[in-house]
Design an enzyme around this catalytic site. Structure first.
Site, PDB file in Angstrom:
ATOM      1  N   LYS A 197       0.808  -1.217   0.000  1.00  0.00           N
ATOM      2  CA  LYS A 197       0.000   0.000   0.000  1.00  0.00           C
ATOM      3  C   LYS A 197       0.847   1.276   0.000  1.00  0.00           C
ATOM      4  O   LYS A 197       0.326   2.363  -0.237  1.00  0.00           O
ATOM      5  CB  LYS A 197      -0.958  -0.007   1.199  1.00  0.00           C
ATOM      6  CG  LYS A 197      -1.958  -1.160   1.171  1.00  0.00           C
ATOM      7  CD  LYS A 197      -2.794  -1.147  -0.083  1.00  0.00           C
ATOM      8  CE  LYS A 197      -3.784  -2.297  -0.144  1.00  0.00           C
ATOM      9  NZ  LYS A 197      -4.864  -2.205   0.825  1.00  0.00           N
ATOM     10  N   SER A 248      -2.774 -12.166   4.742  1.00  0.00           N
ATOM     11  CA  SER A 248      -3.051 -11.971   3.320  1.00  0.00           C
ATOM     12  C   SER A 248      -1.942 -12.577   2.458  1.00  0.00           C
ATOM     13  O   SER A 248      -2.211 -13.167   1.402  1.00  0.00           O
ATOM     14  CB  SER A 248      -3.210 -10.479   3.007  1.00  0.00           C
ATOM     15  OG  SER A 248      -2.085  -9.734   3.442  1.00  0.00           O
TER      16      SER A 248
END
Length: 379
Positions: free
Chosen positions: A76, A312
């Protein structure tokens, strides 16, 4: 005087050639790279690809792109820098203006980093169900964190961010719909992968989705350059929104979504940036992954490969391993590792990992006489 001068000359004398050769033989040297940067934002991207040696079946080659090598340890960081710099260029973000965004944590941390470096105040809205260490990291970077009720899910924190932007005149980053997100991946992540695999085949590219930016941006570039490469999209088995085929109603929770432990993956709606990629017909196959399978794969990556990633990352690798099982001999598979396991210390990923010594560690401690902790008071 004289002795001191001789000592000084001896200490600063250049090492002999034979000594230098011994150093080269005995120490591993780093590959050449730029080592001095003007600011932390210049460190975003150019993350390494590493082979998975023990978990992958012998008939294929499995690689992982380690996005936790970004400066604040997640993929991110890319979208945060992309959105801020795009807004600066367009004049949508004014000097000193507050930035606000809804995040499960990694985007918030990334934006807190970029905003700190560039001089913007940052406010993050975040559902209370996400790990507390993410709040602390953001606050440590100077951000403010507004916690929203867990039952209102991702849609609740997104709504709160939009309200705050409207009320206070703040810049709303809109990571889920902002095209600068996937465009940055098309300009960086995808080309990085193509360069890394320029001298070898690439048969499968495996990724999950949070905002959909990585999938949409990187996949379209890979597909353009390598039309035969299959793009595999993974999502939580109990929140299979894409697989359901049900349309996303704007501003509402998707009917196929259920709570899942894969933080950063699959908010309770199908983001606009993901819908863009789905509309490009980039997906060759969807592989659902259960939460427990994701957790166990993350643990296996840590203990067997030394790759310390979150749930994840475990989920994406689990999906890639499923692809490997049925792939033709000699196939090459690449999966994305989004972040570090350090973001998950208070989650089920570390539920069975204790801070205190276990029985085996106690036994090792007592095997020699020195430096032993006193027995607990209630023993």
């Amino acid at each position: 005087g004289k002795f001191g001068s001789q000592t000084a000359r001896t200490m600063h004398r250049a090492p002999s050639a034979s000594f230098s050769r011994r150093l080269v033989r005995n120490f591993r040297t780093s590959s050449p790279r730029k080592a001095i940067y003007e600011n932390v934002c210049e460190l975003v991207g150019k993350t390494p690809v590493v082979k998975i040696n023990k978990l992958a079946p012998e008939h294929v080659e499995l690689y992982a792109k380690l996005e936790y090598f970004n400066p604040l340890s997640s993929v991110k960081d890319r979208l945060a820098l992309a959105i801020i710099e795009d807004a600066e260029k367009k004049g949508a973000l004014k000097p000193g203006q507050t930035v606000v965004e809804a995040s499960s944590g990694n985007t918030g941390i990334a934006l807190a980093m970029v905003c700190a470096a560039k001089g913007y105040p940052f406010v993050c809205t975040m559902a209370e169900s996400f790990s507390v260490e993410r709040r602390k990291v953001m606050r440590g970077l100077g951000a403010k964190v507004i916690v929203t009720p867990a039952p209102q899910k991702g849609t609740g924190m997104v709504k709160k961010a939009a309200e705050l932007a409207e009320e206070h005149g703040w810049f709303l980053a809109s990571q889920f719909d902002n095209e600068a997100n996937w465009a940055y991946h098309a300009n960086t992540t995808g080309p990085e992968i193509l360069v890394d695999f320029s001298d070898r085949q690439l048969d499968y590219y495996v990724t999950g989705f949070g905002t959909g930016g990585t999938f949409t941006g990187a996949s379209q570039v890979i597909k353009q350059a390598r039309p035969d490469c299959k793009v595999i999209l993974s999502e939580p088995a109990n929140a299979a929104m894409v697989s359901s085929g049900e349309a996303q109603v704007p501003g509402e929770s998707h009917p196929a979504w259920e709570p899942h432990p894969i933080q950063g993956w699959s908010p309770d709606f199908i983001p606009g940036n993901l819908q863009t990629g789905l509309g490009m017909d980039l997906v060759d196959e969807i592989v659902p992954i259960g939460g427990e399978e994701a957790i166990q794969t993350s643990k296996a990556l840590a203990t067997q490969e030394g790759i310390f990633t979150g749930i994840s990352g475990g989920a994406t690798t689990a999906a890639a391993l499923k692809v490997c099982e049925k792939a033709a001999p000699g196939s090459v598979v690449l999966c994305m590792i989004p972040d570090t396991a350090e973001r998950y210390l208070s989650t089920p990923l570390f539920a069975d990992i204790l801070a205190e010594m276990n029985e085996e560690e106690e036994k090792i401690s007592k095997s020699t006489p020195s430096a032993q902790l006193p027995p607990p008071e209630d023993a």
